[in-house]
Design a protein around this motif. Sequence first.
Motif, PDB file in Angstrom:
ATOM      1  N   ALA A 376       0.828  -1.206   0.000  1.00 52.21           N
ATOM      2  CA  ALA A 376       0.000   0.000   0.000  1.00 52.21           C
ATOM      3  C   ALA A 376       0.866   1.262   0.000  1.00 52.21           C
ATOM      4  O   ALA A 376       0.575   2.218  -0.720  1.00 52.21           O
ATOM      5  CB  ALA A 376      -0.927  -0.007   1.215  1.00 52.21           C
ATOM      6  N   VAL A 377       1.921   1.268   0.793  1.00 51.46           N
ATOM      7  CA  VAL A 377       2.820   2.429   0.853  1.00 51.46           C
ATOM      8  C   VAL A 377       3.504   2.631  -0.497  1.00 51.46           C
ATOM      9  O   VAL A 377       3.632   3.762  -0.989  1.00 51.46           O
ATOM     10  CB  VAL A 377       3.860   2.244   1.974  1.00 51.46           C
ATOM     11  CG1 VAL A 377       4.949   3.323   1.889  1.00 51.46           C
ATOM     12  CG2 VAL A 377       3.176   2.308   3.341  1.00 51.46           C
ATOM     13  N   PHE A 378       3.950   1.535  -1.118  1.00 49.91           N
ATOM     14  CA  PHE A 378       4.592   1.634  -2.432  1.00 49.91           C
ATOM     15  C   PHE A 378       3.613   2.188  -3.472  1.00 49.91           C
ATOM     16  O   PHE A 378       3.953   3.084  -4.255  1.00 49.91           O
ATOM     17  CB  PHE A 378       5.096   0.262  -2.862  1.00 49.91           C
ATOM     18  CG  PHE A 378       5.681   0.240  -4.260  1.00 49.91           C
ATOM     19  CD1 PHE A 378       6.960   0.738  -4.494  1.00 49.91           C
ATOM     20  CD2 PHE A 378       4.940  -0.271  -5.325  1.00 49.91           C
ATOM     21  CE1 PHE A 378       7.489   0.725  -5.779  1.00 49.91           C
ATOM     22  CE2 PHE A 378       5.469  -0.292  -6.605  1.00 49.91           C
ATOM     23  CZ  PHE A 378       6.746   0.213  -6.830  1.00 49.91           C
ATOM     24  N   GLY A 379       2.395   1.656  -3.482  1.00 50.09           N
ATOM     25  CA  GLY A 379       1.397   2.139  -4.431  1.00 50.09           C
ATOM     26  C   GLY A 379       1.048   3.591  -4.206  1.00 50.09           C
ATOM     27  O   GLY A 379       0.911   4.365  -5.167  1.00 50.09           O
ATOM     28  N   LYS A 380       0.923   3.992  -2.945  1.00 46.78           N
ATOM     29  CA  LYS A 380       0.590   5.377  -2.642  1.00 46.78           C
ATOM     30  C   LYS A 380       1.720   6.305  -3.062  1.00 46.78           C
ATOM     31  O   LYS A 380       1.484   7.411  -3.563  1.00 46.78           O
ATOM     32  CB  LYS A 380       0.312   5.505  -1.149  1.00 46.78           C
ATOM     33  CG  LYS A 380      -0.456   6.757  -0.762  1.00 46.78           C
ATOM     34  CD  LYS A 380       0.466   7.830  -0.254  1.00 46.78           C
ATOM     35  CE  LYS A 380      -0.299   9.028   0.253  1.00 46.78           C
ATOM     36  NZ  LYS A 380       0.589  10.112   0.715  1.00 46.78           N
ATOM     37  N   GLY A 381       2.977   5.880  -2.886  1.00 41.39           N
ATOM     38  CA  GLY A 381       4.112   6.686  -3.327  1.00 41.39           C
ATOM     39  C   GLY A 381       4.111   6.866  -4.835  1.00 41.39           C
ATOM     40  O   GLY A 381       4.381   7.972  -5.337  1.00 41.39           O
TER      41      GLY A 381
END
Length: 497
Positions: A376-381
Motif C-alpha cells: 500500500a505504501v509503495f502504491g501510494k508513493g
Amino acid sequence: MTFSEILDRVGSMGPFQYLHVTLLALPILGIANHNLLQIFTATTPVHHCRPPPNASLGPWVLPLGPNGKPEKCLRFVHLPNASLPNDTQRATEPCLDGWIYNSTRDTIVTEWDLVCSSNKLKEMAQSVFMAGILVGGPVFGELSDRFGRKPILTWSYIMLAASGSGAAFSPSLPVYMIFRFLCGCSISGISLSTVILNVEWVPTSMRAISSTAIGWVPESIRWLVLSGKFSKALKTLQRVATFNGKKEEGKKLTVEDLKFNLQKDITSAKIKYGLSDLFRVSILRRVTFCLSLAWFSTGFAYYSLAMGVEEFGVNIYILQIIFGGVDIPAKFITILSISYLGRRITQGFLLLLAGGAILALIFVSSEMELLRTALAVFGKGCLSGSFSCLFLYTSELYPTVLRQTGMGVSNVWARVGSMIAPLVKITGELQPFIPNVIFGSTALLGGSAAFFLLETLNRPLPETIEDIQDWHQQTKKTKQEPEAEKASQTIPLKSGA
C-alpha cells in the motif's frame, strides 16, 4: 513590453517575492489535512449489539459469525436457554437497541451509528466532501475572474473556517454533510486562487515552492490591467518597486505606459478559446482523452489507498505518518525520472506500478499485515509521484491559449475519481477483492493511456494550436523516417528466367 518585462523593472526576484512566498506557504500547510480528515474522524471501532432491556435476567451471549468471531450486526432473539428448542434458541435479529463500541473516542461513526446497514453513509460523507471540491473549482474560478483573486481567496478562508467549525458541532449527519460539502468548495477556492496568484505574481523559479496568502498580498496585476483598473495596478507596481529597492523605476511608470505596452496582451486576452477547441483538433482530442484518463485513474486509486488506512490492521496514526513520509522520496525520484527519462515514460510506469501494487493486495492475506502495508505504501508513493508528473506534463502538453482550460478539465476528472472512490469501496460487501480489482485495473488503464501522449522533455512550450499540430507532424515524420530508411535498404529478390 509584456507583463514579465514590467515586473522585471520593479524587481521580479526581490524582497517582495520572498515575503510573498513566505506568506503564500504558511496558510496552506493545514489545507491538505481536510482531504484525509475522515481517516481519523470516521474510524470504526470494534462493536457489537447492545443487549435488550431484559438482558439483565441472564448472561448475554453473542452469536458467532462464519469466521468464528462474535457478530457485529446480529444478536439472539432470546437469551440462551436449555428449555427452548434449538431452532428458537439460535434465532437472531438486527441490533434493535443500538451498539456498544470498544472505544472511548467519539467519531461520526459512534455519534450516529454508521455501522452495519448504515455503514454506506460513512463513505457517502467523504464523497459529498469531494463533490464540494469538484463544484468549487468552476464556481470560484468564475468568481475569481469577475471579482479578483484576493477577495475570493479571503472569502474562501472565511468560509472554510465557518464550515469547518459547523461540521465539528453538527447535530446530525445531514447537517454534517452540508458543512463538509462547503468545506470542499472552500478548499477548491483556496487552491484555485493559490495557483493563479502564484503564476501571476511569482517568477517561474519560485512557483514550485509558493502556495497561498491573504491580507498583505496585493491583487494580481494581470487581473487589474485586464479589468481596466490601471490606476490601482500602477499603485501596486510602485509599491512593489519601493519594497524591492527600485523606487525610481516605479516612479517612471505611468498609466499610459501600461495601456500602450500591454495593449497586445490585453487584445490577445480578449480572444476566447473554449472547451470545444479541445475536441476540434485530432491531436488535442487524443491529449485530452489520455490525460483525462490518467488524471481520473490517479485520483481514483490515490484515495482508495489514502482513505483505506484503517483496513491494514496497523495503528492509523503511525501508518499515516508513513503514508505522508513516502511522498518525499517518491517526489524526488519522480523529479529525477521526468528530467532524464522523460514525462511519458515516467507517467506511464508510475500508474502501471501503482495498479500492480493494488492488484497484488488481492493475493495477500489479511494476516500478512507487514506485506500488505508495504504494498500500500509503495502504491501510494507511485500515485503521489503521478500527481506531481501530471501537473507538469499537462501544462506542457496544452498550448498557452488553452492551457487553463485543459488544466481545468483534467482536474475535474481527478476530482470525479476521488469522489467515486469511497463509493466503490462499498462493493467490498459483495466480495472483498472487488474494490481492488476496480482500482488496480483503472490505474493500469490510465498508465497505458499515458504512452499515447507526446513527449515534452527538452521541448519549448506550445503557444498556439498550430504549434502543437506542427509538433505532432514532426513526431510522425521522425517515426516514419527510420521505417522508410529500413524499407529502402531491403533488396527485393529477382525471380529466375
